[in-house]
Design an enzyme around this catalytic site. Sequence first.
Site, PDB file in Angstrom:
ATOM      1  N   TYR A 138       0.826  -1.213   0.049  1.00 58.77           N
ATOM      2  CA  TYR A 138       0.075   0.071  -0.027  1.00 58.77           C
ATOM      3  C   TYR A 138       0.847   1.257  -0.093  1.00 58.77           C
ATOM      4  O   TYR A 138       1.933   1.329   0.744  1.00 58.77           O
ATOM      5  CB  TYR A 138      -0.847   0.017   1.241  1.00 58.77           C
ATOM      6  CG  TYR A 138      -1.851   1.093   1.538  1.00 58.77           C
ATOM      7  CD1 TYR A 138      -3.060   1.308   0.464  1.00 58.77           C
ATOM      8  CD2 TYR A 138      -1.615   2.180   2.396  1.00 58.77           C
ATOM      9  CE1 TYR A 138      -3.715   2.454   0.627  1.00 58.77           C
ATOM     10  CE2 TYR A 138      -2.328   3.251   2.499  1.00 58.77           C
ATOM     11  CZ  TYR A 138      -3.485   3.465   1.390  1.00 58.77           C
ATOM     12  OH  TYR A 138      -4.358   4.553   1.516  1.00 58.77           O
ATOM     13  N   ASP A 178       9.337   3.013  -0.070  1.00 50.51           N
ATOM     14  CA  ASP A 178       8.257   3.731   0.774  1.00 50.51           C
ATOM     15  C   ASP A 178       8.343   3.243   2.128  1.00 50.51           C
ATOM     16  O   ASP A 178       7.983   2.059   2.478  1.00 50.51           O
ATOM     17  CB  ASP A 178       6.662   3.145   0.003  1.00 50.51           C
ATOM     18  CG  ASP A 178       5.657   3.764   0.665  1.00 50.51           C
ATOM     19  OD1 ASP A 178       5.956   4.559   1.988  1.00 50.51           O
ATOM     20  OD2 ASP A 178       4.391   3.736   0.309  1.00 50.51           O
ATOM     21  N   LYS A 219       3.891   9.149   8.782  1.00 49.46           N
ATOM     22  CA  LYS A 219       3.346   8.511  10.222  1.00 49.46           C
ATOM     23  C   LYS A 219       4.470   9.194  11.154  1.00 49.46           C
ATOM     24  O   LYS A 219       4.152  10.441  11.688  1.00 49.46           O
ATOM     25  CB  LYS A 219       3.493   7.128  10.020  1.00 49.46           C
ATOM     26  CG  LYS A 219       2.279   6.583   8.825  1.00 49.46           C
ATOM     27  CD  LYS A 219       1.814   5.275   9.051  1.00 49.46           C
ATOM     28  CE  LYS A 219       0.745   4.967   8.208  1.00 49.46           C
ATOM     29  NZ  LYS A 219       0.919   4.266   7.171  1.00 49.46           N
TER      30      LYS A 219
HETATM   31  C1  LIG Z   1       0.260   4.875   5.588  1.00 43.23           C
HETATM   32  C2  LIG Z   1       0.882   4.601   4.389  1.00 43.23           C
HETATM   33  C3  LIG Z   1       1.173   5.404   3.324  1.00 43.23           C
HETATM   34  C4  LIG Z   1      -0.147   6.491   3.213  1.00 43.23           C
HETATM   35  O1  LIG Z   1      -0.130   7.540   3.988  1.00 43.23           O
HETATM   36  P1  LIG Z   1      -1.076   8.596   4.479  1.00 43.23           P
HETATM   37  O2  LIG Z   1      -0.691   9.460   5.264  1.00 43.23           O
HETATM   38  O3  LIG Z   1      -2.278   7.677   4.878  1.00 43.23           O
HETATM   39  O4  LIG Z   1      -1.440   9.240   3.303  1.00 43.23           O
HETATM   40  C5  LIG Z   1       1.817   5.188   2.336  1.00 43.23           C
HETATM   41  N1  LIG Z   1       2.578   4.174   2.263  1.00 43.23           N
HETATM   42  C6  LIG Z   1       2.817   3.215   3.263  1.00 43.23           C
HETATM   43  C7  LIG Z   1       3.831   2.254   3.279  1.00 43.23           C
HETATM   44  C8  LIG Z   1       1.760   3.252   4.539  1.00 43.23           C
HETATM   45  O5  LIG Z   1       2.125   2.828   5.504  1.00 43.23           O
END
Ligand SMILES: *Cc1c(COP(=O)(O)O)cnc(C)c1O
Length: 431
Positions: free
Chosen positions: A143, A238, A266
């Site tokens: 994701y 990511d 985060k």
């Molecule tokens: C949470 C998350 C996102 C998205 O971040 P948001 O602040 O919710 O837009 C993207 N990549 C990873 C790996 C994530 O865990």
Amino acid sequence: MYPSSKELFERAKKVAPGGVHSPVRSFRSVGGDPVFFQSAKGAYLTDVSGNEYIDYCLSFGPLILGHRDPEVQEVVSKTAELAWSFGAAEPYSLELAEWIVSKIPWVEKIRFVNSGTEAVMSALRVARAATGRDKILKFDGCYHGHLDALLVKAGSGLAGESSSDSAGIGSELIKNTLVLPLDDENAVEELFSKEGKNIAALVIEPLPANYGLLIQRKEFLSKIVEIARKHGSLVLFDEVISGFRVGLTGMSGELGISPDLVTYGKIIGGGFPVGAYAGKAELLDLVAPQGPVYQAGTLSASPFGMRAGLATLKKCERENVYSILGSRTQKLVRGLLSILKERDSEANWDSLVHSSLFWFHKASSSPIRTVDAIPAGHKEAFAKVFHALLNEGVYLAPSGYEVGFMSFAHDDAIIAKTLEKADSALKKLKV
Ligand SMILES: *Cc1c(COP(=O)(O)O)cnc(C)c1O
């Protein structure tokens, strides 16, 4: 005093889709109505009726020090007296940027945005500009936020649904998105041998943690990075969830792999909305106003997020938070797993842990490294345990495909209390 969660949810459904502002919050995956919370402190959440819960969701990861850590709270209160937003140059983002650049060798420059989604979206724009190529390779179950191009075979709120893609995304928008399963370097090799010259970037969560916890083999990660580089593609890690969570230098540091581009979110904002994309100076210098890649934000680099983020990261380093969290998580998970095995033997539970992230899943004879390897019936088995724990005052993320998180506020006493609560919760489950 607020009305009950139930009453609030009925009202919320009238004014917001599904009653919530992000899908997993709705409890759709575990059934029942969501709990509405009014406040939080340390390891605890308090709902609108005054009930307390030990929190292992922690806003899906950002709160590594727990809710309203006193040191961070002081910084936040001071910030409220300084300014809420400038929309202009200020020293706070500079201090956070300098600190990160000084700690992470592959981060030469960084740009702050407001979410992980924005960070990934912008990093892909840079990758395409830098390479003059259009295609992006992602992996099934990873994701990367809700940007159109990557909402294909995604995780998080789409995990475990019959279709892991979103409606409303025209085929034009994803025609350049290539998807492969995790854990299969041969498939990556094969794809690059055909499409390599068109692939701008390979994007991956180096610790996939949005579709359960799909811990990858180090050889797989090293190999796919090598393949991408051989074909002139950029490597985007990511680390929105793993960055500053598994250690100060994230999974990249742990693996000893320097990505070309990296995204954070985060934890980096200390509980405030912050994302960032970062990497080699020559790539970041493509971004406006230095370069031709446009990317902007009215509220970007908010003083709250910048200062809370820096206070959080400094404390993590100073207090040796990562190694302490690692051993506390082992202790918690060992305890919970033995209770699950004893009290819910039918489901045949097992666990996966990486530093302070954990995931309970139905046992499998082979390692779970891909979406397809997750045993059938997992979602239902989790829902039962989730509600039993919730009743007893332990809050997990309300989906069997979300991982659990520990915070520095979860000390040995909190862990012991959690195990006590879990034991009585699951005892009731049996009868
Ligand atoms: C949470 C998350 C996102 C998205 O971040 P948001 O602040 O919710 O837009 C993207 N990549 C990873 C790996 C994530 O865990």
